[in-house]
Every structure is written in C-alpha cells, then in structure tokens.
Design a protein around this motif. Structure first.
Motif, PDB file in Angstrom:
ATOM      1  N   ASN A   1       0.918  -1.250   0.107  1.00 45.79           N
ATOM      2  CA  ASN A   1      -0.107  -0.003  -0.209  1.00 45.79           C
ATOM      3  C   ASN A   1       0.926   1.229   0.106  1.00 45.79           C
ATOM      4  O   ASN A   1       0.270   2.351   0.124  1.00 45.79           O
ATOM      5  CB  ASN A   1      -0.948  -0.113   1.321  1.00 45.79           C
ATOM      6  N   TRP A   2       2.166   1.188  -0.118  1.00 47.69           N
ATOM      7  CA  TRP A   2       3.029   2.349  -0.320  1.00 47.69           C
ATOM      8  C   TRP A   2       2.620   3.273  -1.359  1.00 47.69           C
ATOM      9  O   TRP A   2       2.261   2.829  -2.567  1.00 47.69           O
ATOM     10  CB  TRP A   2       4.564   1.787  -0.332  1.00 47.69           C
ATOM     11  N   ASP A   3       2.748   4.409  -1.045  1.00 51.96           N
ATOM     12  CA  ASP A   3       2.042   5.246  -1.997  1.00 51.96           C
ATOM     13  C   ASP A   3       2.876   6.803  -1.831  1.00 51.96           C
ATOM     14  O   ASP A   3       3.290   7.265  -0.756  1.00 51.96           O
ATOM     15  CB  ASP A   3       0.776   5.789  -1.858  1.00 51.96           C
ATOM     16  N   LYS A   4       3.221   7.622  -2.758  1.00 54.60           N
ATOM     17  CA  LYS A   4       4.191   8.746  -2.622  1.00 54.60           C
ATOM     18  C   LYS A   4       3.506   9.812  -3.582  1.00 54.60           C
ATOM     19  O   LYS A   4       3.467   9.681  -4.773  1.00 54.60           O
ATOM     20  CB  LYS A   4       5.535   8.557  -2.978  1.00 54.60           C
ATOM     21  N   SER A   5       2.815  10.736  -3.142  1.00 50.83           N
ATOM     22  CA  SER A   5       1.873  11.490  -3.841  1.00 50.83           C
ATOM     23  C   SER A   5       2.800  12.689  -4.035  1.00 50.83           C
ATOM     24  O   SER A   5       2.169  13.525  -5.027  1.00 50.83           O
ATOM     25  CB  SER A   5       0.580  11.917  -3.192  1.00 50.83           C
ATOM     26  N   THR A   6       3.846  12.986  -3.399  1.00 51.37           N
ATOM     27  CA  THR A   6       4.682  14.410  -3.499  1.00 51.37           C
ATOM     28  C   THR A   6       5.200  14.539  -5.028  1.00 51.37           C
ATOM     29  O   THR A   6       5.796  13.462  -5.533  1.00 51.37           O
ATOM     30  CB  THR A   6       5.786  14.448  -2.499  1.00 51.37           C
ATOM     31  N   ASP A   7       4.996  15.509  -5.539  1.00 50.73           N
ATOM     32  CA  ASP A   7       5.819  15.892  -6.979  1.00 50.73           C
ATOM     33  C   ASP A   7       7.197  16.158  -6.561  1.00 50.73           C
ATOM     34  O   ASP A   7       7.877  16.638  -5.582  1.00 50.73           O
ATOM     35  CB  ASP A   7       5.224  17.333  -7.362  1.00 50.73           C
TER      36      ASP A   7
END
Ligand SMILES: Nc1ncnc2c1ncn2[C@@H]1O[C@H](COP(=O)(O)OP(=O)(O)O)[C@@H](O)[C@H]1O
Ligand SMILES: Nc1nc2c(ncn2[C@H]2C[C@H](O)[C@@H](COP(=O)(O)O)O2)c(=O)[nH]1
Length: 228
Positions: free
Chosen positions: A217-223
C-alpha cells in the motif's frame, strides 16, 4: 533497510536516476567519483598507460561506497561494483593491460568481494539497469559535455563505446547478485518529461513491492522538482 544499485553504460542516466529515485524514496544517494577523479582525464589521454591505475582507483572508491551503503539505512548507488570487471576486462581485451595487471586486478577484486560476503548485508536488494542504444549514449555524453569523453577528442572512442555496449547485454543477463529490472533509457526522458519520470518511478516501485521491499500500500503523492 533497502539498497538499490543502478547500472548501465556511460551516459545512460544512472546519476540522474539515482538523484530522482533517492529523493522520491527518501533515501541517500551515493555517487561515483568522476569530477573529482584525478585519474579519469589521464586515462582518456593515454588509456594504455592508465587503464590499470584507473581501475584500481574506481575499485577502491566503489568498495568504500558499497561498504558504507550496505551498513547504513536505505540507499541508492549510481553504479554497481559488479560492473568493475566488465570495464577492466573490456580494456584488457583491447590490449590496455598486461597479463600481470590482469592477474593482479582479479586477485584484488576477488579479495574485496570476499570481504563483502562477510558483511551483514551481502548484496543489494535490487539492480536497476538502464538500457540505451549507441545513439542515445552519444547524445547524452554530448549533452553532459565532459571534454575527454567526446568523439572529437579521440577517434577510437566510437569503437570503445560500441564495444562497451556489446559487453553490457551478456553482463546483465548473467547478473544474479540480486533481483534486477531494466529501464528503457531510449524511450523515457525522465529528466525533461514529468510523465516519463512518473512511469519509470512506477516501474521501480512496482518491482520493489513485488520483491517485498516496499509495502503493497506504499504511495508517494509528492511531486519531485528536478533541478536542471
Ligand atoms: N532519460 C534521460 N533522458 C534525457 N536525458 C537524460 C536522461 N538520463 C540522463 N540524461 C542526461 O544525459 C546526461 C548523462 O546523464 P548521467 O545521469 O550523468 O548518466 P550516467 O550517470 O549514466 O553516466 C546528463 O546531461 C543528463 O541530464
Ligand atoms: N576504464 C574505466 N572507466 C570507467 C569505469 N567506471 C566509469 N568509468 C568512466 C566512464 C566515464 O567516462 C566516467 C563516468 O562513468 P559514468 O557511467 O558515470 O558516466 O568514468 C571503470 O570501471 N573503468
């Protein structure tokens, strides 16, 4: 703790992707000694004289980095120590090393690899290999602009680079020190295109998840902001 190593020919984009990936994952980048390397310009000016010295210099700095990277927390290295022999073997094959230098080099390499086997973490967790064609490689070398790497500097560099590319395919196929994956460096401009960068990062994250190095479920939303 996760250690990722990049591999690929000169100008493939290893240092660039190391910066992008380490920022994205919040890990530490390790760069190979290039601009502060006193032997590299000597090698390009007189390859036969300096091939052995350059190889020992690189092997030593790679050994330092890998020891640090394998003991610290999460890291990304911009070239693997496993490519060291590829470079020296190729230089030896074109007559840039004596048999004594070849024998001494392999003894030293085996010794160092033996030391790595005694470390708590023996191998990287993932190898990310960047594939490029000859044309892309040359364009990127021109773009980066190190004078001694340009085709105009030495007429034998075209053969040298083509030969280097031909050594990489079997090297990658044989590589078995960790899980591995390939990135299409011809297709994806992860420097200028945000979309391409996202695709490449998604490919690496998917691989890390599939080998259990990132939670599913790892997620990275930062630009990520890339500095030109
Ligand atoms: N995928 C890419 N698309 C376009 N330009 C790239 C790409 N990867 C790297 N570059 C550019 O190519 C040059 C060489 O990249 P670099 O990361 O130094 O390669 P390497 O570390 O593999 O030698 C740099 O000028 C970089 O900005
Ligand atoms: N003879 C060798 N040359 C090497 C080795 N590792 C790197 N290099 C050269 C190739 C480039 O000119 C420069 C930086 O490499 P990048 O791929 O990061 O651009 O250093 C080696 O082991 N032997």
């Amino acid at each position: 703790m996760t250690v990722i190593v990049l591999s690929g020919p000169i100008g493939a984009g290893k240092s660039s992707l190391t910066g992008i990936l380490s920022k994205y994952l919040g890990t530490k980048p390790f760069y190979e000694s290039v601009d502060d390397n006193p032997v590299l310009p000597l090698f390009y000016a007189d390859p036969k004289k300096y091939a052995f010295l350059l190889q020992v210099y690189f092997l030593n700095t790679r050994f330092h980095s890998i020891k640090e990277a394998l003991t610290a927390d999460n890291n990304v290295l911009d070239r693997s120590i496993y490519e060291d022999a590829l470079f020296f073997q190729m230089n030896a094959d074109i007559g840039r090393a004596t048999q004594e230098e070849v024998d001494t080099y392999y003894e030293l390499l085996n010794n160092m690899m033996g030391e790595l086997k005694r470390m708590p973490k023996k191998n990287p967790d993932l190898l990310v290999h960047i594939n490029v064609s000859y044309d892309t490689m040359i364009k990127r070398i021109q773009k980066r602009g190190r004078p001694y790497e340009q085709l105009s500097y030495d007429s034998t560099l075209e053969d040298y680079y083509k030969r280097l590319l031909s050594y990489y395919k079997p090297w990658y196929e044989k590589y078995d020190h960790s899980p591995k994956m390939e990135i299409d460096g011809d297709k994806f401009d992860f420097m200028a295109s945000e979309k391409d960068r996202e695709i490449v990062l998604d490919q690496i994250v998917a691989k890390l998840k599939s080998i259990g190095k990132l939670p599913l479920n790892w997620d990275k939303s930062t630009d990520i902001q890339i500095e030109a």
